[in-house]
Write a protein that holds these residues in place. Structure first.
Motif, PDB file in Angstrom:
ATOM      1  N   LYS A  75       0.813  -1.226   0.000  1.00 33.50           N
ATOM      2  CA  LYS A  75       0.000   0.000   0.000  1.00 33.50           C
ATOM      3  C   LYS A  75       0.842   1.271   0.000  1.00 33.50           C
ATOM      4  N   GLY A  76       2.138   1.139   0.253  1.00 34.37           N
ATOM      5  CA  GLY A  76       2.992   2.314   0.387  1.00 34.37           C
ATOM      6  C   GLY A  76       3.625   2.340   1.751  1.00 34.37           C
ATOM      7  N   PRO A  77       4.370   3.382   2.073  1.00 28.47           N
ATOM      8  CA  PRO A  77       5.101   3.436   3.338  1.00 28.47           C
ATOM      9  C   PRO A  77       4.165   3.404   4.549  1.00 28.47           C
ATOM     10  N   PHE A  78       4.558   2.641   5.556  1.00 23.64           N
ATOM     11  CA  PHE A  78       3.909   2.711   6.859  1.00 23.64           C
ATOM     12  C   PHE A  78       4.944   2.379   7.924  1.00 23.64           C
ATOM     13  N   LEU A  79       4.678   2.786   9.126  1.00 23.43           N
ATOM     14  CA  LEU A  79       5.622   2.624  10.214  1.00 23.43           C
ATOM     15  C   LEU A  79       5.915   1.138  10.443  1.00 23.43           C
ATOM     16  N   GLY A  80       7.179   0.768  10.375  1.00 17.16           N
ATOM     17  CA  GLY A  80       7.589  -0.617  10.582  1.00 17.16           C
ATOM     18  C   GLY A  80       7.612  -1.458   9.330  1.00 17.16           C
ATOM     19  N   ARG A  81       7.281  -0.884   8.176  1.00 17.29           N
ATOM     20  CA  ARG A  81       7.132  -1.675   6.946  1.00 17.29           C
ATOM     21  C   ARG A  81       8.433  -2.355   6.532  1.00 17.29           C
ATOM     22  N   GLU A  82       9.537  -1.634   6.523  1.00 16.90           N
ATOM     23  CA  GLU A  82      10.789  -2.205   6.070  1.00 16.90           C
ATOM     24  C   GLU A  82      11.260  -3.316   6.997  1.00 16.90           C
ATOM     25  N   ALA A  83      11.109  -3.086   8.296  1.00 17.72           N
ATOM     26  CA  ALA A  83      11.491  -4.131   9.259  1.00 17.72           C
ATOM     27  C   ALA A  83      10.601  -5.357   9.096  1.00 17.72           C
ATOM     28  N   LEU A  84       9.332  -5.126   8.809  1.00 16.55           N
ATOM     29  CA  LEU A  84       8.400  -6.240   8.632  1.00 16.55           C
ATOM     30  C   LEU A  84       8.770  -7.064   7.402  1.00 16.55           C
ATOM     31  N   LYS A  85       9.185  -6.385   6.364  1.00 14.77           N
ATOM     32  CA  LYS A  85       9.614  -7.106   5.164  1.00 14.77           C
ATOM     33  C   LYS A  85      10.854  -7.953   5.446  1.00 14.77           C
ATOM     34  N   GLN A  86      11.744  -7.439   6.264  1.00 16.24           N
ATOM     35  CA  GLN A  86      12.935  -8.208   6.625  1.00 16.24           C
ATOM     36  C   GLN A  86      12.566  -9.441   7.444  1.00 16.24           C
ATOM     37  N   HIS A  87      11.603  -9.270   8.367  1.00 17.59           N
ATOM     38  CA  HIS A  87      11.120 -10.423   9.134  1.00 17.59           C
ATOM     39  C   HIS A  87      10.582 -11.497   8.188  1.00 17.59           C
ATOM     40  N   LEU A  88       9.809 -11.060   7.214  1.00 14.56           N
ATOM     41  CA  LEU A  88       9.195 -11.997   6.279  1.00 14.56           C
ATOM     42  C   LEU A  88      10.253 -12.712   5.446  1.00 14.56           C
ATOM     43  N   GLU A  89      11.253 -11.961   5.002  1.00 12.40           N
ATOM     44  CA  GLU A  89      12.324 -12.550   4.198  1.00 12.40           C
ATOM     45  C   GLU A  89      13.148 -13.542   5.013  1.00 12.40           C
ATOM     46  N   GLY A  90      13.274 -13.283   6.322  1.00 12.59           N
ATOM     47  CA  GLY A  90      14.052 -14.166   7.183  1.00 12.59           C
ATOM     48  C   GLY A  90      13.321 -15.435   7.581  1.00 12.59           C
ATOM     49  N   GLY A  91      12.027 -15.499   7.292  1.00 12.39           N
ATOM     50  CA  GLY A  91      11.236 -16.681   7.627  1.00 12.39           C
ATOM     51  C   GLY A  91      10.524 -16.522   8.951  1.00 12.39           C
ATOM     52  N   ILE A  92       9.271 -16.935   8.981  1.00 12.55           N
ATOM     53  CA  ILE A  92       8.453 -16.833  10.193  1.00 12.55           C
ATOM     54  C   ILE A  92       8.612 -18.139  10.960  1.00 12.55           C
ATOM     55  N   LYS A  93       9.208 -18.044  12.127  1.00  7.74           N
ATOM     56  CA  LYS A  93       9.552 -19.249  12.890  1.00  7.74           C
ATOM     57  C   LYS A  93       8.409 -19.766  13.744  1.00  7.74           C
ATOM     58  N   GLU A  94       7.450 -18.896  14.089  1.00  6.28           N
ATOM     59  CA  GLU A  94       6.315 -19.298  14.926  1.00  6.28           C
ATOM     60  C   GLU A  94       5.033 -18.791  14.302  1.00  6.28           C
ATOM     61  N   ARG A  95       3.951 -19.478  14.618  1.00  2.03           N
ATOM     62  CA  ARG A  95       2.631 -19.067  14.154  1.00  2.03           C
ATOM     63  C   ARG A  95       1.621 -19.211  15.279  1.00  2.03           C
ATOM     64  N   PHE A  96       0.663 -18.302  15.278  1.00  7.42           N
ATOM     65  CA  PHE A  96      -0.455 -18.325  16.221  1.00  7.42           C
ATOM     66  C   PHE A  96      -1.522 -19.273  15.692  1.00  7.42           C
ATOM     67  N   VAL A  97      -1.894 -20.245  16.518  1.00  6.70           N
ATOM     68  CA  VAL A  97      -2.918 -21.218  16.121  1.00  6.70           C
ATOM     69  C   VAL A  97      -3.774 -21.563  17.339  1.00  6.70           C
ATOM     70  N   PRO A  98      -5.009 -22.012  17.109  1.00 13.78           N
ATOM     71  CA  PRO A  98      -5.796 -22.567  18.210  1.00 13.78           C
ATOM     72  C   PRO A  98      -5.528 -24.052  18.377  1.00 13.78           C
ATOM     73  N   LEU A  99      -5.450 -24.504  19.611  1.00 11.53           N
ATOM     74  CA  LEU A  99      -5.349 -25.920  19.917  1.00 11.53           C
ATOM     75  C   LEU A  99      -6.614 -26.366  20.625  1.00 11.53           C
ATOM     76  N   ILE A 100      -7.066 -27.561  20.314  1.00 15.58           N
ATOM     77  CA  ILE A 100      -8.146 -28.211  21.052  1.00 15.58           C
ATOM     78  C   ILE A 100      -7.506 -29.273  21.940  1.00 15.58           C
ATOM     79  N   ILE A 101      -7.745 -29.172  23.256  1.00 22.90           N
ATOM     80  CA  ILE A 101      -7.072 -30.038  24.221  1.00 22.90           C
ATOM     81  C   ILE A 101      -8.055 -31.085  24.731  1.00 22.90           C
ATOM     82  N   ASP A 102      -7.581 -32.307  24.811  1.00 20.75           N
ATOM     83  CA  ASP A 102      -8.435 -33.420  25.228  1.00 20.75           C
ATOM     84  C   ASP A 102      -8.390 -33.576  26.746  1.00 20.75           C
ATOM     85  N   THR A 103      -8.972 -32.616  27.455  1.00 22.30           N
ATOM     86  CA  THR A 103      -9.162 -32.711  28.909  1.00 22.30           C
ATOM     87  C   THR A 103     -10.137 -31.623  29.330  1.00 22.30           C
ATOM     88  N   THR A 104     -10.818 -31.866  30.422  1.00 27.13           N
ATOM     89  CA  THR A 104     -11.676 -30.837  31.023  1.00 27.13           C
ATOM     90  C   THR A 104     -11.249 -30.544  32.446  1.00 27.13           C
TER      91      THR A 104
END
Length: 814
Positions: free
Chosen positions: A706-735
């Motif tokens: 979309k154009g320049p925004f705060l943190g954009r260049e650093a974010l692109k570097q993060h993306l180029e370096g590979g995303i090591k973790e991801r946010f996901v939901p887990l379903i746990i088998d216990t109550t």
């Protein structure tokens, strides 16, 4: 004394000297430290010097672990002799709930590489042969715990800082602080003045005095804390090594060997505040008179637990001042509303935390953010409600509960109610239980009878779900929202108004995603210069250059500072905080349109009032409600932002109109269950600045093109370096229990992630943990295990959202 410096630190205790050392280590050597008396005066010199790594907060644990690892090498690093001893420590449990705490903290520590050990009573005696194990269930062993000489530690920091070029001025009291027209700070003191770019208030229990010099009140109170030191004990004289440090948290004291004697340090119920009318001018290295009557019971308990204590007469008693904040945690970070002024004070455990504190404040001052998200220590976590009365009441409560079990969902009563909406008394009459969030009273759950006479006397707390007396009530509230219609009074929702000819361009630069169209809204993420998520806000566009920004109630001062500190200085953008002027009612559920249609003339159809849009609305006597078709529970519904003076009347109208549809009040516990099913992130729980939007799985809210925004260049570097973790939901088998904060996640014997928040989804009838896991495992169907209270339970990666995956309920489409 230098007339100009890059950074001035006020306060020469362990924390101030650590800050100086860490700034210099990071390359900032143009630093002046000012101390009114001798280095180590204040609370440092009389501190016991215990160095635990243990904490129920993962980032406090990181901070304290960093410190003890630093102390292990600091003497050699700065060439200064230091008395630091690692003895290990035992924590004793007198109940199964305490053992649940230990087991969770052990698993959390394991994820940080710490080797805590759960002990049986007999194993504790192997470590500590003089221990009586009556009423004992078990214990916890921390191998890194120990003790250090606080004065030597402080002098070691100071030497290291001096060697790197820092100037330290002793016996030079600060008398005034003013900001110059060019934005620098002038610090006047008894021996002259120094102008600087940045100031760090490391004044300890005098931190409030320093804050007052710049026109601020910082919530700190000084409490009296006593510990006693015994004479030599024959059994200890015969030992060839020191005993481990011993803590009995259920009886609220610690015992530590000091030479051939013992130190006994209790946290007694008769917590005593001092100096409420102001601190004495020259109190620096003094103590108060002994007051052993306050701790007599604790002495008796300790003697029964460790009988050799009786053989040592009292050699001396230390009764000295110690600063306390309303939650017992220090302040590390930017001061609200001030450029380049930081607080690093209010430490109740300043010796063990000083190493990490120096690292954190140096990173914040020099880089704008620290490695760890330390929101729980941010000075801006308290706003205007934190008056002296509030601070005293909460500090006493925290001191009394220093060793109390940190139960989830515990709503402690001190300092309440502070801020209430006009609906508070109405909900109170219905028997609601309340919790304080950002000072605001919010209902957390409602007894199903809605009659005060049948209301439980108290809300039970436990790590185990089955021991809570509110589960059925929360299930009822969730069912009401999902199947009929529910109403939530959400006091303290942070609201800002942004206008002006430069508003659109500025906001577009501040967020990572797209701007909403006029009449629309968007969930938007504000990034740091390093590409990390600093905050989340809903941006509503009321006109071409007219916006409302809504964010978490707790983040009011944090988010205001973030916006104002990045605002253009040309006057093209105007800003106003509306938080206290508007209340918020959430009306959500499949019958919410029917309910609101009875009391407003607004057209609420999908075509006239689509999802993620906003319009003005009139209800009853209130002509100017800002209604937004959005909510945090994932149903057809509206947020009604109502002028505070009309809120009570609008609530009454809504509830009356909803009777035929089975309307029900719901509270925060139900809201949390509902939002977990939708995988909605919670600010400073799931959303912390250690993560980028990609790690938070928020890719859809980022537009790199979309154009320049705060943190954009650093974010692109993060993306180029590979995303090591991801946010996901887990379903746990216990109550048995929800996944506590920061529970480790396993693949086989390898830790591959950590939970951020968890709870039971009453609609899908499953245990949910929102989590960060290794990217290669963040695939639907991956089988993992989650550690809950020391036991591993099967879990499977799911896709979000868990409930209504195509958002048909929100959109009200078939």
């Amino acid at each position: 004394m230098k007339s100009h410096a890059r950074v001035v630190i006020i306060g020469g205790g362990a924390v101030g000297c650590s800050a100086a050392y860490h700034l210099a280590k990071m390359g900032c050597k143009d630093v002046v430290l000012l101390e009114m008396d001798e280095l180590t005066s204040g609370s440092t010199w009389h501190a016991a010097g215990n160095c635990p790594t243990y904490s129920s907060s993962v980032n406090i644990m990181k901070m304290q672990t960093y410190g003890v690892e630093l102390y292990h090498r600091l003497a050699d690093e700065v060439d200064y002799p230091m008395n630091y001893t690692r003895t290990g420590s035992i924590r004793l449990a007198q109940s199964d709930e305490r053992m649940f705490e230990f087991k969770h903290v052990q698993s959390m520590a394991k994820a940080q590489g710490l080797d805590y050990e759960i002990l049986t009573p007999s194993e504790m005696k192997d470590y500590y042969p003089y221990l009586e194990t009556h009423d004992c269930v078990g214990g916890l062993w921390d191998p890194l715990d120990g003790d250090i000489d606080p004065s030597q530690l402080t002098q070691a920091y100071a030497k290291g800082a001096r060697d790197l070029g820092v100037q330290i001025q002793r016996f030079n009291r600060v008398t005034a602080i003013t900001q110059t027209p060019n934005g620098e700070w002038r610090v006047d003191c008894e021996k002259g003045s120094v102008t600087c770019e940045k100031v760090i208030n490391a004044g300890g229990y005098r931190g409030g005095e320093i804050a007052a010099m710049v026109g601020q009140y910082i919530p700190i109170v000084t409490l009296s804390h006593q510990f006693l030191v015994t004479d030599a004990i024959p059994e200890l004289e015969a030992l060839d090594k020191k005993l481990p440090l011993f803590r009995d948290p259920d009886d609220s004291y610690y015992l530590r060997q000091e030479r051939a004697g013992l130190i006994l340090g209790p946290y007694e119920w008769k917590a005593t505040p001092y100096w409420l009318d102001g601190l004495p001018e020259n109190f620096a290295s003094q103590l108060w008179s002994d007051d052993l009557d306050r701790i007599e019971w604790y002495i008796g308990q300790a003697m029964a637990r460790v009988p050799i204590l009786e053989k040592g007469g009292v050699s001396r008693v230390i009764n000295g001042p110690i600063p306390y904040t309303p939650d017992g945690l220090p302040y590390i970070g930017p001061a609200y509303g001030l450029d380049n002024f930081y607080h690093c004070c209010g430490f109740s455990f300043g010796i063990t935390q000083s190493g990490g504190a120096g690292k954190i404040i140096a990173e914040q001052v020099l880089e704008g953010e620290s490695e760890w998200d330390m929101w729980m220590l941010d000075p801006r976590r308290y706003t205007d409600y934190a008056t002296q009365k509030y601070v005293v009441e909460k500090a006493i409560e925290v001191y009394q509960n220093e060793y109390a079990i940190p139960f989830p969902h515990e709503e402690r009563p001190a300092g309440r109610p502070a801020k209430m909406t006009p609906v508070y008394e109405k909900l109170k009459q219905k028997g609601a239980f309340f919790g304080a969030r950002g000072g605001w009273e919010r209902a957390v759950w409602f007894p199903q009878t809605n009659y005060l006479s049948d209301r439980p006397e108290a809300q039970t707390v436990s790590f185990l779900d089955e021991r809570r007396n509110w589960n059925d009530a929360v299930k009822f509230e969730c069912k009401a929202v999902r199947e009929r219609v529910g109403v939530l009074d959400l006091g303290g929702f942070t609201k800002y108004e942004v206008t002006g000819p430069g508003a659109t361009a500025w906001l577009d630069y501040m967020i990572a995603g797209k701007m909403p169209r006029v009449g629309g809204m968007s969930l938007s993420y504000f990034l740091s210069r390093k590409g990390h998520v600093m905050t989340e806000m809903t941006i509503t566009r009321l006109a071409e250059d007219h916006y409302w920004l809504i964010s978490a109630g707790a983040g009011e001062w944090h988010d205001e500072d973030w916006l104002l500190s990045n605002m253009p200085g040309d006057g093209s953008v105007e800003f106003e905080n509306l938080t206290d002027r508007y209340g918020t009612l959430v009306v959500a559920g499949p019958r919410s349109r029917d309910l609101l249609g009875k009391i407003t003339k607004s057209n609420l159809s999908n075509k006239a009032f689509p999802w993620l849009t906003t319009q003005g609305m009139e209800i009853g006597y209130c002509p100017d409600i800002l209604a937004m078709r959005v909510n945090y529970v994932g149903e057809l519904g509206w947020e009604l932002h109502v002028p505070m003076e009309f809120l009570g009347q609008v609530y009454d109208d809504v509830m009356a109109a909803g009777e035929e549809y089975g309307v029900a009040d719901f509270g925060l516990y139900a809201m949390d269950s509902l939002r977990l099913e939708k995988c909605y992130r919670s600010w400073k729980v799931d959303i912390i600045h250690e993560y980028t939007p990609f790690e938070l799985s928020l890719d859809r809210f980022v537009d790199l093109d979309k154009g320049p925004f705060l943190g954009r260049e650093a974010l692109k570097q993060h993306l180029e370096g590979g995303i090591k973790e991801r946010f996901v939901p887990l379903i746990i088998d216990t109550t048995i229990a929800e996944a506590p904060y920061c529970s480790p996640i396993f693949k086989g014997d390898e830790i591959v992630g950590i939970s951020s928040s968890g709870g039971y989804g009453h609609t899908i009838e499953k245990n949910i943990a929102l989590s960060f896991i290794r990217t290669d495992l963040a695939v639907e169907g991956t089988e993992l295990e989650v550690s809950i209270l020391g036991e591993r339970y099967p879990a499977v990666v799911s896709s979000e959202p868990l409930y209504d995956p195509k958002n048909k309920k929100l959109r009200d489409i078939e």
